[in-house]
Write a protein that holds these residues in place. Structure first.
Motif, PDB file in Angstrom:
ATOM      1  N   HIS A 196      -4.822  -4.669 -17.198  1.00 35.99           N
ATOM      2  CA  HIS A 196      -5.606  -4.079 -18.287  1.00 35.99           C
ATOM      3  C   HIS A 196      -4.602  -3.560 -19.306  1.00 35.99           C
ATOM      4  CE1 HIS A 196      -8.859  -2.441 -20.471  1.00 35.99           C
ATOM      5  NE2 HIS A 196      -8.682  -1.184 -20.133  1.00 35.99           N
ATOM      6  N   GLY A 197      -4.549  -4.176 -20.464  1.00 39.57           N
ATOM      7  CA  GLY A 197      -3.527  -3.841 -21.447  1.00 39.57           C
ATOM      8  C   GLY A 197      -2.168  -4.157 -20.866  1.00 39.57           C
ATOM      9  N   SER A 198      -1.263  -3.154 -20.868  1.00 43.10           N
ATOM     10  CA  SER A 198       0.073  -3.421 -20.328  1.00 43.10           C
ATOM     11  C   SER A 198       0.170  -3.016 -18.853  1.00 43.10           C
ATOM     12  CB  SER A 198       1.108  -2.646 -21.147  1.00 43.10           C
ATOM     13  OG  SER A 198       0.864  -1.253 -21.005  1.00 43.10           O
ATOM     14  N   THR A 199      -0.923  -2.499 -18.298  1.00 44.98           N
ATOM     15  CA  THR A 199      -0.877  -2.016 -16.909  1.00 44.98           C
ATOM     16  C   THR A 199      -1.329  -3.078 -15.915  1.00 44.98           C
ATOM     17  OG1 THR A 199      -1.393   0.215 -17.688  1.00 44.98           O
ATOM     18  CG2 THR A 199      -1.664  -0.189 -15.333  1.00 44.98           C
ATOM     19  N   MET A 200      -0.463  -3.362 -14.983  1.00 49.49           N
ATOM     20  CA  MET A 200      -0.826  -4.237 -13.866  1.00 49.49           C
ATOM     21  C   MET A 200      -1.137  -3.309 -12.696  1.00 49.49           C
ATOM     22  SD  MET A 200      -0.605  -7.668 -13.353  1.00 49.49           S
ATOM     23  CE  MET A 200       0.709  -8.817 -12.991  1.00 49.49           C
ATOM     24  N   PHE A 201      -2.282  -3.498 -12.069  1.00 54.42           N
ATOM     25  CA  PHE A 201      -2.662  -2.571 -10.993  1.00 54.42           C
ATOM     26  C   PHE A 201      -3.190  -3.323  -9.775  1.00 54.42           C
ATOM     27  CE2 PHE A 201      -7.267  -2.839 -11.448  1.00 54.42           C
ATOM     28  CZ  PHE A 201      -7.427  -3.284 -12.744  1.00 54.42           C
ATOM     29  N   SER A 202      -3.435  -2.578  -8.696  1.00 54.11           N
ATOM     30  CA  SER A 202      -3.965  -3.173  -7.478  1.00 54.11           C
ATOM     31  C   SER A 202      -5.477  -3.339  -7.615  1.00 54.11           C
ATOM     32  CB  SER A 202      -3.692  -2.267  -6.263  1.00 54.11           C
ATOM     33  OG  SER A 202      -2.320  -2.262  -5.958  1.00 54.11           O
ATOM     34  N   ALA A 212      -5.125   2.199  -8.871  1.00 49.59           N
ATOM     35  CA  ALA A 212      -4.070   2.298  -7.865  1.00 49.59           C
ATOM     36  C   ALA A 212      -2.922   1.401  -8.315  1.00 49.59           C
ATOM     37  CB  ALA A 212      -4.599   1.848  -6.508  1.00 49.59           C
ATOM     38  N   GLY A 213      -1.715   1.934  -8.249  1.00 56.06           N
ATOM     39  CA  GLY A 213      -0.548   1.152  -8.661  1.00 56.06           C
ATOM     40  C   GLY A 213      -0.253   0.017  -7.693  1.00 56.06           C
ATOM     41  N   LEU A 214       0.717  -0.815  -8.062  1.00 57.39           N
ATOM     42  CA  LEU A 214       1.113  -1.911  -7.175  1.00 57.39           C
ATOM     43  C   LEU A 214       1.935  -1.345  -6.018  1.00 57.39           C
ATOM     44  CD1 LEU A 214       2.186  -4.573  -9.837  1.00 57.39           C
ATOM     45  CD2 LEU A 214      -0.042  -4.287  -8.709  1.00 57.39           C
ATOM     46  N   CYS A 215       1.793  -1.920  -4.842  1.00 55.63           N
ATOM     47  CA  CYS A 215       2.533  -1.456  -3.672  1.00 55.63           C
ATOM     48  C   CYS A 215       2.580  -2.585  -2.635  1.00 55.63           C
ATOM     49  CB  CYS A 215       1.871  -0.200  -3.091  1.00 55.63           C
ATOM     50  SG  CYS A 215       0.251  -0.499  -2.381  1.00 55.63           S
ATOM     51  N   PRO A 216       3.288  -2.381  -1.523  1.00 55.92           N
ATOM     52  CA  PRO A 216       3.353  -3.458  -0.525  1.00 55.92           C
ATOM     53  C   PRO A 216       1.972  -3.845   0.041  1.00 55.92           C
ATOM     54  CG  PRO A 216       5.054  -1.818  -0.111  1.00 55.92           C
ATOM     55  CD  PRO A 216       4.184  -1.264  -1.178  1.00 55.92           C
ATOM     56  N   ASP A 217       0.974  -2.970  -0.091  1.00 55.61           N
ATOM     57  CA  ASP A 217      -0.365  -3.264   0.436  1.00 55.61           C
ATOM     58  C   ASP A 217      -1.239  -4.043  -0.554  1.00 55.61           C
ATOM     59  OD1 ASP A 217       0.406  -1.736   2.633  1.00 55.61           O
ATOM     60  OD2 ASP A 217      -0.404   0.116   1.769  1.00 55.61           O
ATOM     61  N   THR A 218      -0.734  -4.285  -1.761  1.00 49.29           N
ATOM     62  CA  THR A 218      -1.523  -4.992  -2.777  1.00 49.29           C
ATOM     63  C   THR A 218      -1.809  -6.430  -2.338  1.00 49.29           C
ATOM     64  OG1 THR A 218      -0.447  -3.670  -4.480  1.00 49.29           O
ATOM     65  CG2 THR A 218      -1.589  -5.667  -5.223  1.00 49.29           C
ATOM     66  N   VAL A 219      -3.097  -6.825  -2.356  1.00 46.88           N
ATOM     67  CA  VAL A 219      -3.439  -8.218  -2.011  1.00 46.88           C
ATOM     68  C   VAL A 219      -4.169  -8.920  -3.154  1.00 46.88           C
ATOM     69  CG1 VAL A 219      -3.396  -7.965   0.503  1.00 46.88           C
ATOM     70  CG2 VAL A 219      -5.510  -7.441  -0.751  1.00 46.88           C
ATOM     71  N   ALA A 220      -4.346  -8.222  -4.276  1.00 48.58           N
ATOM     72  CA  ALA A 220      -4.851  -8.845  -5.499  1.00 48.58           C
ATOM     73  C   ALA A 220      -4.463  -7.927  -6.646  1.00 48.58           C
ATOM     74  CB  ALA A 220      -6.367  -9.012  -5.464  1.00 48.58           C
ATOM     75  N   THR A 221      -4.093  -8.525  -7.781  1.00 56.03           N
ATOM     76  CA  THR A 221      -3.701  -7.727  -8.939  1.00 56.03           C
ATOM     77  C   THR A 221      -4.670  -7.977 -10.090  1.00 56.03           C
ATOM     78  OG1 THR A 221      -2.284  -9.480  -9.801  1.00 56.03           O
ATOM     79  CG2 THR A 221      -1.243  -7.864  -8.340  1.00 56.03           C
ATOM     80  N   CYS A 222      -4.616  -7.098 -11.075  1.00 56.64           N
ATOM     81  CA  CYS A 222      -5.387  -7.285 -12.299  1.00 56.64           C
ATOM     82  C   CYS A 222      -4.599  -6.602 -13.404  1.00 56.64           C
ATOM     83  CB  CYS A 222      -6.774  -6.655 -12.154  1.00 56.64           C
ATOM     84  SG  CYS A 222      -7.835  -6.919 -13.609  1.00 56.64           S
TER      85      CYS A 222
END
Lengths: 195, 253
Positions: free
Chosen positions: A157-163, A145-155
């Protein structure tokens, strides 16, 4: 009482085992009334998002879950089903979290599925109470899942930051598996149970 | 960044963890569930349980044991040993195994890998390969190294990946039990040619060996048995050394 939604979406043994280890009462059910009456609801899920969503709809559970007002925790594909839509099978999902689920693009030096222990960043909210700033948790997934206003933790993987975790009102979701994430995961599950 | 994994391996016979040297001569080292719980508390990232029993009775004991392991530990675990059909894999998944490893049966029938991967996903299938070097060629062996096959390590690993294996667990039979270090060059070559994670197994004798296979050998994970079973290396001390060497590992809390 915690209701674990039983909708034939892969192996849920790890979730029931984790709740047993924490000594909490739970019931495995697809009955709308039992789900509505539960104090908390867990939506597990492993495998293909389109198949899981079809199974949830076939059991008439989509409107039930969307109407819940108690805390709900979606895990892995369970979380993805709470997003707008998923690229996996091009399926419309429950549209609770304001983001879409996409497949990791191939890039040198990264492996898909993203499998193993990785760190959380930017953690916020009650789910992560009592944890260090960048805890390691266990992931197994090819879609994110991509980043969005509901994101409460990120991670990352490679160049992708996701929820890595999402929250909207009473709905929570983790892309990682708290039930397989050692003592950190147990703390997150306990925090959910304590909501 | 995904952390490099430390994986204690537990060979199980009759519910007990046993350890042999080069697959000959066994010693009991403890209860399978208790040891798994202890390793997970000490900071192991994953566990591998191998059923090395031969009889049918022992096989059903092992299946029950998998259920107790799944209930007892809070980290992922792989089970292997004697898995020869989709049904075997389904039964272990049902009992709570996170992954299964296939070895001899996959060589006899490579379709087994695709069948399991298609049904349950690549993340569920580990292809274990035992090989030894003969006249400069890494020959795949079965039955604990006692039978040579016509297959060669690198081409078989590549085929396993193409058939849907999610990880390769390569044990060098030349290094296993020697405590003289891992087959680092072979792991680096596997890493170079594969897109799935590679688990190194066989030869761990010291912290330095594990650092070596995760850096020079570029392996994604290091598996070992006796050095953990006999407390020759503690997992927290090992992770401390790996962190000091700049290897990303999960901190032990």
């Amino acid at each position: 009482m915690i209701a674990i939604v039983d909708y034939e979406a892969g192996n849920i043994k790890s979730v029931t085992n984790a709740l047993e280890r924490l000594d909490v009462e739970f019931t495995l059910t697809a009955d709308p009334d039992a789900i509505r009456k539960a104090d908390k609801v867990v939506l597990p899920g492993v495998g293909n998002a389109a198949a899981a969503m079809a199974s949830l709809r076939a059991k008439g559970l989509e409107p039930v879950i969307r109407s819940l007002r108690q805390p709900v925790l979606g895990i892995c594909v369970g979380m993805q089903l709470m997003c707008r839509r998923s690229e996996e099978g091009g399926v419309a999902c429950m549209d609770i979290f304001d983001c879409e689920v996409k497949r990791f693009a191939p890039e040198p030096g990264i492996k898909v599925p993203h499998m193993g222990w990785n760190t959380l960043g930017n953690i916020s909210g009650k789910l992560f109470k009592g944890l260090p700033a960048s805890p390691y948790v266990y992931f197994v997934h090819s879609y994110y899942a991509g980043l969005c206003p509901d994101t409460v933790a990120t991670c990352r993987h490679g160049s992708t930051m996701f929820s890595a975790a999402l929250k909207y009102e009473n709905f929570y979701g983790t892309q990682f598996h708290p039930e397989k994430s050692g003592t950190i995961g147990e703390t997150i599950l306990k925090n959910f149970i304590a909501l | 960044m995904v952390a490099k994994r430390i994986i204690p391996c537990l060979d199980v016979k009759g519910g007990q963890v046993v350890k042999g040297i080069n697959f000959e001569g066994l010693r009991e080292v403890g209860d399978a569930v208790e040891m798994g719980v202890r390793y997970s508390e000490e900071g192991a990232d994953e566990l591998v349980y191998l059923d090395i029993s031969a009889s049918k009775e022992d096989r059903s004991t092992f299946t029950e044991l998998v259920e107790r392991i799944a209930l007892g530990i809070n980290i992922p675990f792989t089970v292997g040993g004697g898995i020869s059909s989709l049904d075997d894999a389904a039964r272990l998944l049902d009992r709570g195994a996170d992954k299964i490893s296939v070895n001899s049966a996959a060589i006899a029938s490579p379709r087994l890998i695709s069948d399991i991967a298609d049904r349950y996903g690549s993340q569920f299938v580990v292809c274990a390969i035992d090989a030894k070097c003969l006249n400069g060629i890494w020959r795949v062996t079965t039955h604990g190294g006692s039978r040579l096959t016509e297959r060669e390590l690198f081409s078989w690993a590549k085929e396993a990946q193409e058939r849907g294996a999610g990880e390769i667990l390569f044990t060098s039979m030349d290094h296993d039990g020697t405590k003289a270090g891992y087959a680092c060059e072979q792991y680096a070559m596997l890493e170079e040619m594969l897109s799935i994670p590679v688990i190194a197994s066989g030869g761990a004798g010291s912290v330095a060996d594990i650092v070596d296979v995760l850096t020079r050998g570029r392996a994604d994970a290091a598996l070992a048995a006796s050095i953990f079973h006999y407390d020759e290396i503690s997992i927290p001390a090992l992770k401390g050394a790996l962190t000091a060497a700049g290897v990303p590992v999960r901190a032990v809390l």
